[in-house]
Design an enzyme around this catalytic site. Structure first.
Site, PDB file in Angstrom:
ATOM      1  N   SER A 114      37.283  42.646  43.668  1.00 59.28           N
ATOM      2  CA  SER A 114      38.052  43.025  44.853  1.00 59.28           C
ATOM      3  C   SER A 114      38.631  44.433  44.660  1.00 59.28           C
ATOM      4  CB  SER A 114      39.132  41.981  45.134  1.00 59.28           C
ATOM      5  OG  SER A 114      39.626  42.124  46.439  1.00 59.28           O
ATOM      6  N   ASP A 170      32.342  36.414  51.343  1.00 56.29           N
ATOM      7  CA  ASP A 170      33.527  37.154  50.895  1.00 56.29           C
ATOM      8  C   ASP A 170      34.549  37.366  52.010  1.00 56.29           C
ATOM      9  OD1 ASP A 170      34.166  38.048  48.300  1.00 56.29           O
ATOM     10  OD2 ASP A 170      32.412  39.354  48.236  1.00 56.29           O
ATOM     11  N   HIS A 190      35.862  34.740  48.976  1.00 53.71           N
ATOM     12  CA  HIS A 190      36.391  35.843  48.175  1.00 53.71           C
ATOM     13  C   HIS A 190      37.124  35.275  46.958  1.00 53.71           C
ATOM     14  CE1 HIS A 190      37.389  39.982  47.612  1.00 53.71           C
ATOM     15  NE2 HIS A 190      38.693  39.768  47.619  1.00 53.71           N
TER      16      HIS A 190
END
Length: 532
Positions: free
Chosen positions: A193, A318, A433
């Site tokens: 991320s 995600d 995610h």
């Protein structure tokens, strides 16, 4: 075991304990300072050192940041510490091991070097990676939120302090890791991320010449729409107003004297989204093009990574975490998500290019629908739009860019598709995610009761690919067996590997979501911008 280790700041001692598996012992050092307590809105400075032996047995506090409810702060300004896991064989002390340095995610707003903690089981515990892959794992801290990334857009508060902290940590590792049995010339930086984007920034800045050998970016690159703040001054003035500082030439001096908690709380972002105002547009405390750490647009700096091997990939859903905030009905079994929500969301994400861009995008995402789309088709399309826009398309652009400028550096692409284990998620759900983190850090082995054998398979595969890559620059070659040969990415075939528990020869695929990559990188990019 290592016992006491001499570093540039002084002597440190950690813990040593037995582990199962090939390497039988683990030396762990928690909380070694890699820089002095940072000055407010200043680059990190070298640590002055200490007398005697520093007992590095406990994780230090995270950098001061918002709590999860954004109602208060936690952590400390004195936070620039790192943690080291060193696997040891039975007899001789390890030498010349590959080194993997982890950069945590959290939107540049939150996060810690040891990660979330449940019953003393820390998410970013390096033991499983170190033990299974025979590598040294380092996790480091960096400033986040207002104190890490506020910028006035000029020399007053240039910004990027969190990136400078990461650089200081990587430099410390390069100078000191030999004493712990590591190879200073074989450092791989990996992250997820905002940490994945950070890895990308560390690979392309001119500041890290000779320090980093390879990188792995999971669900985040420098080209993501949230990766660079293009109007930092506006937010700096908002923060100043919130803490009662002027917005003229006295602003910087006032901000430097303001209480740290007040500054962090003033950096609160709107965390509720809607189809008209998707939450991704609110992630604005991020790196800036400062003419120093980032001297140019990220896309123009990839040439600095020409000799570095690079793995880049995303999770197949995600965007789901963000879509669940923008369009909550996608996660509810009964209500239909109106097609209007999809249209509104696409319009919001393509706003800069106007109605034509929105119409073209809508046609792409609904091309397989027929006249009566199912509830599931509509919900999936909404998740796909955000996954593509926030993560997948920028990732494909980064793969393409790295591959096009690489000299000796190899490029590898993956898609992580192990379905989410979150209870209550819809049946069509893929990997959300951050779903990959538990597998990379070996949680199915560390806490076996929470997982099935298939999850241990996924974890074994990922640790094998990641640590082989750290060792040799080729995910297939190293100490660990892999389920299928992962070919490099190139501009003709765009090959990638699909990572899940059922890996075999059908897991090597090509041209990931080509139709949508073409829309965003060619059609959309080619349309004239009508509003900023």
């Amino acid at each position: 075991m290592l016992g006491t280790v001499l570093t540039e700041g002084g002597m440190v001692s950690g813990d040593n304990y037995g582990v199962s598996g090939l390497f039988h012992y683990m030396d762990v050092f928690r909380g070694i300072p890699f820089a002095a307590p940072p000055g407010r809105f200043e680059k990190p400075k070298p640590h002055p050192g200490w007398d005697g032996v520093l007992k590095a047995k406990d994780f230090r506090k995270r950098c001061i940041q918002l709590n999860l409810l954004q109602t208060d702060t936690r952590g400390d300004e004195d936070c620039l510490y790192l943690n080291i896991w060193v696997p040891q064989g039975r007899k001789e002390v390890s030498t010349n091991l590959p080194v993997m340095v982890w950069l945590f995610g959290g939107g540049f707003l939150v996060g810690a070097s040891n990660g979330a903690n449940f019953l003393d089981n820390y998410l970013y515990d390096g033991e499983e990676i170190a033990n299974r892959g025979k590598v040294i794992v380092v996790t480091l801290s960096y400033r986040v939120g207002t104190l890490g990334f506020l910028s006035t857009g000029d020399d007053g508060i240039p910004g990027n302090y969190g990136l400078w902290d990461q650089h200081a940590g990587i430099s410390w590792v390069h100078r000191n890791i030999k004493a712990f049995g590591g190879d200073p010339d074989n450092i791989t930086v990996f992250g997820e991320s905002a940490g994945g984007a950070s890895v990308n920034f560390q690979l392309i800045t001119p500041m890290n010449k000779g320090l980093i050998r390879r990188g792995i970016s999971q669900s985040g690159v420098a080209l993501c729409p949230w990766g660079i703040n293009r109007n930092p001054r506006q937010f700096a003035e908002l923060v100043a107003t919130r803490v009662g500082c002027p917005t003229d030439d006295k602003m910087v001096a006032c901000l430097k004297m303001t209480d740290a908690s007040a500054l962090i709380l003033a950096g609160t972002l709107e965390m509720h989204g809607s189809p008209e105002a998707p939450i991704v547009n609110n992630l604005i405390l991020s790196p800036v093009i400062d003419g120093d750490f980032l001297p140019d647009e990220p896309a123009n700096l990839f040439v600095n990574a020409a000799e570095r091997d690079y793995i880049i990939g995303v999770n197949d859903m995600d965007g789901h975490l963000f879509t669940g905030i923008d369009v909550p009905s996608i996660n509810q079994p009964l209500p239909t998500t109106p097609v209007e929500d999809l249209k509104t969301l696409i319009a919001a994400l393509t706003k800069a290019k106007g109605q034509q861009a929105a119409d073209l995008a809508y046609n792409e995402y609904t091309s397989t629908w027929g006249s009566k789309p199912s509830k599931e088709q509509v919900k999936r399309a909404i998740v796909e739009v955000e996954t593509d826009y926030i993560f997948l398309i920028p990732t494909q652009a980064a793969l393409y860019l790295h591959n096009s400028v690489a000299t000796t550096g190899r490029t590898y692409s993956y898609l992580f598709t192990q379905p989410s284990r979150m209870p209550g998620y819809p049946s069509w759900m893929g990997a959300d995610h951050a779903d990959d983190l538990q597998y990379v850090f070996g949680k199915p082995f560390a806490t076996p009761l929470g997982y099935w054998p298939k999850h241990r398979d996924v974890s074994r595969y990922m640790i094998a690919y990641w640590t082989n890559f750290a060792r040799t620059g080729d995910p297939n070659k190293g100490e660990s067996d892999v389920p299928v040969n992962w070919p490099p990415f190139d501009s003709q075939t765009h090959k990638y590997v699909d990572i899940n528990h059922r890996m075999g020869r059908n897991s090597v695929k090509q041209k990931l979501r080509m139709r949508f990559v073409n829309y965003w990188t060619n059609t959309f990019a080619g349309l004239p911008t009508i509003s900023e």
